[in-house]
Design a protein around this motif. Sequence first.
Motif, PDB file in Angstrom:
ATOM      1  N   SER A 266      47.589  46.429 238.875  1.00 14.36           N
ATOM      2  CA  SER A 266      47.631  47.440 239.824  1.00 14.36           C
ATOM      3  C   SER A 266      48.569  47.061 241.129  1.00 14.36           C
ATOM      4  CB  SER A 266      46.295  47.769 240.270  1.00 14.36           C
ATOM      5  OG  SER A 266      45.562  48.220 239.239  1.00 14.36           O
ATOM      6  N   GLY A 267      48.658  45.766 241.559  1.00 13.04           N
ATOM      7  CA  GLY A 267      49.251  45.279 242.507  1.00 13.04           C
ATOM      8  C   GLY A 267      50.905  45.310 241.873  1.00 13.04           C
ATOM      9  N   ILE A 268      51.195  45.100 240.928  1.00  8.98           N
ATOM     10  CA  ILE A 268      52.754  45.274 240.583  1.00  8.98           C
ATOM     11  C   ILE A 268      52.986  46.711 240.556  1.00  8.98           C
ATOM     12  CG2 ILE A 268      53.947  45.602 238.438  1.00  8.98           C
ATOM     13  CD1 ILE A 268      52.583  43.027 237.227  1.00  8.98           C
ATOM     14  N   VAL A 269      52.210  47.609 240.056  1.00  9.67           N
ATOM     15  CA  VAL A 269      52.479  49.113 240.404  1.00  9.67           C
ATOM     16  C   VAL A 269      52.740  49.692 242.038  1.00  9.67           C
ATOM     17  CG1 VAL A 269      52.028  51.398 239.885  1.00  9.67           C
ATOM     18  CG2 VAL A 269      51.504  49.513 238.069  1.00  9.67           C
ATOM     19  N   ALA A 270      51.849  48.992 242.805  1.00  3.34           N
ATOM     20  CA  ALA A 270      51.478  49.517 244.013  1.00  3.34           C
ATOM     21  C   ALA A 270      53.171  48.666 244.676  1.00  3.34           C
ATOM     22  CB  ALA A 270      50.534  48.819 244.625  1.00  3.34           C
ATOM     23  N   GLY A 271      53.562  47.644 244.339  1.00  2.00           N
ATOM     24  CA  GLY A 271      54.683  47.271 244.988  1.00  2.00           C
ATOM     25  C   GLY A 271      55.945  47.919 244.457  1.00  2.00           C
ATOM     26  N   ALA A 294      51.826  46.591 251.221  1.00  4.95           N
ATOM     27  CA  ALA A 294      51.214  47.925 250.021  1.00  4.95           C
ATOM     28  C   ALA A 294      50.238  47.239 249.404  1.00  4.95           C
ATOM     29  CB  ALA A 294      52.466  48.221 249.072  1.00  4.95           C
ATOM     30  N   GLY A 295      50.493  45.712 248.709  1.00  4.67           N
ATOM     31  CA  GLY A 295      49.276  45.278 247.754  1.00  4.67           C
ATOM     32  C   GLY A 295      48.056  45.202 248.534  1.00  4.67           C
ATOM     33  N   ILE A 296      48.086  45.032 249.739  1.00  5.36           N
ATOM     34  CA  ILE A 296      46.600  44.985 250.657  1.00  5.36           C
ATOM     35  C   ILE A 296      46.134  46.133 250.734  1.00  5.36           C
ATOM     36  CG2 ILE A 296      45.706  44.028 252.672  1.00  5.36           C
ATOM     37  CD1 ILE A 296      47.737  41.742 252.697  1.00  5.36           C
ATOM     38  N   LEU A 297      47.034  46.905 251.386  1.00  5.86           N
ATOM     39  CA  LEU A 297      46.413  48.589 251.643  1.00  5.86           C
ATOM     40  C   LEU A 297      45.971  49.321 250.422  1.00  5.86           C
ATOM     41  CD1 LEU A 297      48.656  49.442 254.549  1.00  5.86           C
ATOM     42  CD2 LEU A 297      46.501  48.252 254.861  1.00  5.86           C
ATOM     43  N   CYS A 298      47.009  49.174 249.455  1.00 10.23           N
ATOM     44  CA  CYS A 298      46.614  50.021 248.057  1.00 10.23           C
ATOM     45  C   CYS A 298      45.254  49.599 247.629  1.00 10.23           C
ATOM     46  CB  CYS A 298      47.798  49.736 246.971  1.00 10.23           C
ATOM     47  SG  CYS A 298      48.988  50.936 247.874  1.00 10.23           S
ATOM     48  N   ALA A 299      45.175  47.936 247.743  1.00  8.62           N
ATOM     49  CA  ALA A 299      43.954  47.618 247.244  1.00  8.62           C
ATOM     50  C   ALA A 299      42.477  47.965 247.879  1.00  8.62           C
ATOM     51  CB  ALA A 299      43.983  46.014 247.200  1.00  8.62           C
ATOM     52  N   LEU A 300      42.757  48.253 248.960  1.00  7.75           N
ATOM     53  CA  LEU A 300      41.583  48.626 249.831  1.00  7.75           C
ATOM     54  C   LEU A 300      41.702  50.437 249.754  1.00  7.75           C
ATOM     55  CD1 LEU A 300      42.210  46.669 253.250  1.00  7.75           C
ATOM     56  CD2 LEU A 300      40.637  46.280 251.335  1.00  7.75           C
ATOM     57  N   ALA A 301      42.792  50.893 249.602  1.00  6.54           N
ATOM     58  CA  ALA A 301      42.793  52.485 249.595  1.00  6.54           C
ATOM     59  C   ALA A 301      42.001  52.947 248.250  1.00  6.54           C
ATOM     60  CB  ALA A 301      44.226  52.980 249.791  1.00  6.54           C
ATOM     61  N   VAL A 302      42.254  52.290 247.056  1.00  5.96           N
ATOM     62  CA  VAL A 302      41.435  52.623 246.136  1.00  5.96           C
ATOM     63  C   VAL A 302      39.934  52.906 246.125  1.00  5.96           C
ATOM     64  CG1 VAL A 302      43.231  51.847 244.731  1.00  5.96           C
ATOM     65  CG2 VAL A 302      41.141  50.387 244.932  1.00  5.96           C
ATOM     66  N   GLY A 303      39.414  52.183 247.081  1.00  6.36           N
ATOM     67  CA  GLY A 303      37.795  52.530 247.422  1.00  6.36           C
ATOM     68  C   GLY A 303      37.534  53.673 248.009  1.00  6.36           C
ATOM     69  N   LEU A 304      38.661  54.413 248.661  1.00  2.17           N
ATOM     70  CA  LEU A 304      38.283  55.594 249.461  1.00  2.17           C
ATOM     71  C   LEU A 304      37.632  56.486 248.749  1.00  2.17           C
ATOM     72  CD1 LEU A 304      41.604  55.736 251.706  1.00  2.17           C
ATOM     73  CD2 LEU A 304      39.261  55.202 252.578  1.00  2.17           C
ATOM     74  N   ASP A 311      36.849  62.365 242.762  1.00  2.00           N
ATOM     75  CA  ASP A 311      36.997  61.351 241.524  1.00  2.00           C
ATOM     76  C   ASP A 311      38.480  61.251 241.041  1.00  2.00           C
ATOM     77  OD1 ASP A 311      36.681  59.759 239.351  1.00  2.00           O
ATOM     78  OD2 ASP A 311      35.495  61.237 238.253  1.00  2.00           O
ATOM     79  N   ASP A 312      39.353  60.572 241.623  1.00  2.00           N
ATOM     80  CA  ASP A 312      40.753  60.071 241.029  1.00  2.00           C
ATOM     81  C   ASP A 312      40.548  58.875 240.151  1.00  2.00           C
ATOM     82  OD1 ASP A 312      43.413  59.114 240.937  1.00  2.00           O
ATOM     83  OD2 ASP A 312      43.306  58.377 242.685  1.00  2.00           O
ATOM     84  N   SER A 313      40.202  59.464 238.860  1.00  2.00           N
ATOM     85  CA  SER A 313      40.037  58.439 237.775  1.00  2.00           C
ATOM     86  C   SER A 313      40.627  57.055 237.950  1.00  2.00           C
ATOM     87  CB  SER A 313      40.304  59.285 236.463  1.00  2.00           C
ATOM     88  OG  SER A 313      39.654  60.557 236.372  1.00  2.00           O
ATOM     89  N   LEU A 314      42.089  57.195 237.916  1.00  2.00           N
ATOM     90  CA  LEU A 314      42.926  55.856 237.681  1.00  2.00           C
ATOM     91  C   LEU A 314      43.518  55.527 238.926  1.00  2.00           C
ATOM     92  CD1 LEU A 314      44.267  56.651 234.154  1.00  2.00           C
ATOM     93  CD2 LEU A 314      42.026  55.746 234.885  1.00  2.00           C
ATOM     94  N   ASP A 315      43.275  56.284 240.089  1.00  2.07           N
ATOM     95  CA  ASP A 315      43.672  55.590 241.453  1.00  2.07           C
ATOM     96  C   ASP A 315      45.175  56.127 241.593  1.00  2.07           C
ATOM     97  OD1 ASP A 315      41.076  54.469 242.104  1.00  2.07           O
ATOM     98  OD2 ASP A 315      41.778  52.565 240.827  1.00  2.07           O
ATOM     99  N   VAL A 317      45.775  58.356 243.950  1.00  2.00           N
ATOM    100  CA  VAL A 317      46.131  58.564 245.083  1.00  2.00           C
ATOM    101  C   VAL A 317      46.163  57.277 245.877  1.00  2.00           C
ATOM    102  CG1 VAL A 317      44.782  59.404 247.314  1.00  2.00           C
ATOM    103  CG2 VAL A 317      44.690  60.725 244.969  1.00  2.00           C
ATOM    104  N   GLY A 318      45.149  56.291 245.369  1.00  2.00           N
ATOM    105  CA  GLY A 318      45.015  55.082 246.130  1.00  2.00           C
ATOM    106  C   GLY A 318      46.717  54.068 246.030  1.00  2.00           C
ATOM    107  N   ILE A 319      47.232  54.241 245.077  1.00  2.00           N
ATOM    108  CA  ILE A 319      48.159  53.503 244.777  1.00  2.00           C
ATOM    109  C   ILE A 319      49.627  54.403 244.921  1.00  2.00           C
ATOM    110  CG2 ILE A 319      49.810  52.433 242.812  1.00  2.00           C
ATOM    111  CD1 ILE A 319      47.034  51.464 241.553  1.00  2.00           C
ATOM    112  N   HIS A 320      49.787  55.613 244.427  1.00  2.00           N
ATOM    113  CA  HIS A 320      51.049  56.105 244.660  1.00  2.00           C
ATOM    114  C   HIS A 320      51.227  56.965 245.854  1.00  2.00           C
ATOM    115  CE1 HIS A 320      52.325  55.272 240.525  1.00  2.00           C
ATOM    116  NE2 HIS A 320      51.268  55.393 240.208  1.00  2.00           N
ATOM    117  N   LEU A 321      50.079  57.756 246.339  1.00  2.00           N
ATOM    118  CA  LEU A 321      50.177  58.313 247.451  1.00  2.00           C
ATOM    119  C   LEU A 321      50.086  57.279 248.813  1.00  2.00           C
ATOM    120  CD1 LEU A 321      50.451  60.912 249.166  1.00  2.00           C
ATOM    121  CD2 LEU A 321      47.853  61.096 248.860  1.00  2.00           C
ATOM    122  N   VAL A 322      49.443  56.625 248.749  1.00  2.00           N
ATOM    123  CA  VAL A 322      49.181  55.465 249.795  1.00  2.00           C
ATOM    124  C   VAL A 322      50.290  54.639 249.794  1.00  2.00           C
ATOM    125  CG1 VAL A 322      47.987  53.696 250.796  1.00  2.00           C
ATOM    126  CG2 VAL A 322      46.592  55.588 249.848  1.00  2.00           C
TER     127      VAL A 322
END
Length: 436
Positions: A266-271, A294-304, A311-315, A317-322
């Motif tokens: 997930s961190g790879i994709v966020a970067g 992005a690695g830090i904030l997206c890791a935190l954002a998936v918990g939103l 229910d964003d099944s595979l995150d 929003v947390g990875i691509h939008l954020v």
Amino acid sequence: MDSGDTAWLLTSAALVLLMTPGLALFYGGMVRSKSVLNMMMMCFGAMGVVAVLWLAFGYSVAYGESIGYLLGNPTDYLGLSGAMGPDAAGDYELYGGVPVSVDAAFQAMFAIITVALIAGAIADRARYGAWLLFAAVWVTVVYFPVAHWVWGGGWIEEIGTLDFAGGTAVHINSGAAALALAIVLGKRKGWPREPMKPHNLPLVMLGAALLWFGWFGFNAGSAYAADGVAGAAFVNTIGATAAAMLGWLLTERLRDGRPTSLGAASGIVAGLVAITPAAAHVDVWGGFAIGFVAGILCALAVGLKYRLGYDDSLDVVGIHLVGGLIGTAMIGLVATEVVDGENNGLFYGGGIGLFGLQLVGAIGVLIYSFVIALIIGVVLQKTIGFRVSEEVELGGIDEVEHAEAGYDFGQASGGRTTATPTAGASATSKIQEGRS
């Protein structure tokens, strides 16, 4: 025509196309085994629908002569007319140093993966036919015009918002649509009470690796030349992505006690997402900063999603939008004219103006994509039905929607394997009998 640049763009187009099967593996491994085929088919379905529409009229809407800075003239390249063969003098119509047909092929891959990204938000619960219809309508009324806004002479490009390879047009665009569909289709049965863990983490990591590989074509190919700009984008695609993976793993270690393989992928994709708009506008240090943040904030954002109840099944929003918002906004902070020859962000003495322009473009795309996707989703749900029934969802969407199963758990006997039938009417009857 520059044959070297043309060869590089053709290679890059092939790399970007590979990203969609890579995404199918990435998403497919993250869902439960009973819906792996449906998830992968949603990605492959985007390839079919979007490619046809893009070549028919989408390229023209995105890159035809601008009409009010909102969309290109749909008739300019209808069916790529005038771009598939030479003129009377034997010359091909060019975009820069490459044929227009090559540009159309390269940009087709961007349109495909943008739609495929949305699918992750509605895993396990969407009717396949309704998804394909959504993909066709959304790419026509949202992606094609937004591509024009950002790269084809539209209003976002006109005001000076920078997006090298797709932070707004691809990631914010798809992330906003994903949020809208997650709201329309509602929560999966049992979420969040029941654990819905990835069924195949090696598949997830393989998908992430293919995405990273293909992303070099995504970012470096967007230079449209085999030159130093492509080199800068290539280098930042390495550095920012590596920094994001480390940032995500550090966050997991501090928050959860252990770094995970899912976190690394997930961190790879966020970067990759975050560096996309900035790849040729920042130096190595700026790339590191964008990736790590992005690695830090997206890791935190998936918990939103747990706090806000969507229910964003595979995150997505947390990875691509954020991630798209982070990368697009941080151009206004860490862009440097040392790399792109023109722009300095706030931290490099350029003032706050560029940061403001980045936010205007990002927010404009976010609002437009979210609203239109919400409308399309609601209409489909109220008419033909977008979400599968509870019985289908609980029993297994693969067997009912596709008459197949991702894995054959047959029993071996006497050197021969006898498989349990899973297709067609047999699968449907099992669901009707209440078996899951």
